[in-house]
Design a protein around this motif. Sequence first.
Motif, mmCIF file in Angstrom:
data_model
loop_
_atom_site.group_PDB
_atom_site.id
_atom_site.type_symbol
_atom_site.label_atom_id
_atom_site.label_comp_id
_atom_site.label_asym_id
_atom_site.label_seq_id
_atom_site.Cartn_x
_atom_site.Cartn_y
_atom_site.Cartn_z
ATOM 1 N N ASP A 19 -39.062 17.726 -7.974
ATOM 2 C CA ASP A 19 -37.947 16.669 -7.497
ATOM 3 C C ASP A 19 -37.031 16.547 -8.806
ATOM 4 O O ASP A 19 -35.832 16.947 -8.549
ATOM 5 C CB ASP A 19 -38.428 15.449 -7.090
ATOM 6 N N SER A 59 -36.682 22.182 0.641
ATOM 7 C CA SER A 59 -36.858 21.380 1.919
ATOM 8 C C SER A 59 -35.990 20.366 2.158
ATOM 9 O O SER A 59 -35.266 19.810 0.981
ATOM 10 C CB SER A 59 -38.371 20.895 1.814
ATOM 11 N N ARG A 60 -35.349 20.115 3.471
ATOM 12 C CA ARG A 60 -34.609 19.167 3.639
ATOM 13 C C ARG A 60 -35.189 17.780 3.474
ATOM 14 O O ARG A 60 -34.445 16.823 2.917
ATOM 15 C CB ARG A 60 -34.162 19.248 5.153
ATOM 16 N N GLU A 61 -36.681 17.625 3.285
ATOM 17 C CA GLU A 61 -37.468 16.466 2.948
ATOM 18 C C GLU A 61 -37.126 16.126 1.437
ATOM 19 O O GLU A 61 -36.756 14.857 1.281
ATOM 20 C CB GLU A 61 -38.931 16.788 3.317
ATOM 21 N N LEU A 62 -37.223 17.179 0.546
ATOM 22 C CA LEU A 62 -36.833 16.963 -0.817
ATOM 23 C C LEU A 62 -35.525 16.223 -0.827
ATOM 24 O O LEU A 62 -35.237 15.453 -1.761
ATOM 25 C CB LEU A 62 -37.346 18.084 -1.662
ATOM 26 N N GLY A 113 -33.573 15.027 1.163
ATOM 27 C CA GLY A 113 -33.724 13.731 1.677
ATOM 28 C C GLY A 113 -34.087 12.558 0.672
ATOM 29 O O GLY A 113 -33.540 11.518 0.487
ATOM 30 N N ARG A 114 -35.102 12.743 -0.121
ATOM 31 C CA ARG A 114 -35.805 11.935 -0.957
ATOM 32 C C ARG A 114 -34.614 11.715 -2.037
ATOM 33 O O ARG A 114 -34.347 10.466 -2.472
ATOM 34 C CB ARG A 114 -36.772 12.476 -1.656
#
Length: 204
Positions: A110, A137-140, A142-143
């Motif tokens: 991250d 990733s979109r999740e990363l 997003g974080r």
Amino acid sequence: MAKDRSDLDLDRELADLPPELRWREWMRRIEAVLFASASPVPRENLARVVGQGATVDLLVEDLAADLEGRAFEIAQVAGGWMFRTRAAYAPAIRAAADVGDQLLDLSEFDIAVLAAVAYHQPITRDGLKDIFGKEISRELIGRLHARGLIGTGPRSPRRGAPYTFVTTEQFLVAFGLESLRDLPDREQLVDAGVVGEAPQVDFG
């Protein structure tokens, strides 16, 4: 433009006080403003609580000297000043205080992606893929976005006009930077493997 009533009620000049007490009172006003603010306070805002003949930078310097030996200090970040606990007391705070929501809680990868955004912004997910050699990733994303460390930048001029990502004021605050010019030398981070070489594109 009409002055705010709070400005009208505030005696900024303190002409009835001797110079030494006047300076001390201006210092305490700056201290009170910084203590009450959750974000960096810019110079122009601090200038609203002191007299016209006062120099905000010198007042802040004197206040910082007053705080020597205390558990907190004044930090110049994101174009302003704010109070910050000294790093030496971080273990004590983690042991005794509920600061869970304030922790970044980011993985090494991250942080690497965040560093890539900082050095190559504005950059798209494809640009990040070029740097790391794999899909981000979109999740990363997003974080990082949820923690206020990145935001959306201008649309890339590429086909489909994908979104780009940029760092935020919260990024500067979190890492104690006054501006992006204070980022460590990028070549050193490349050598350390923290960030990759820049992709040869305009918008990532």
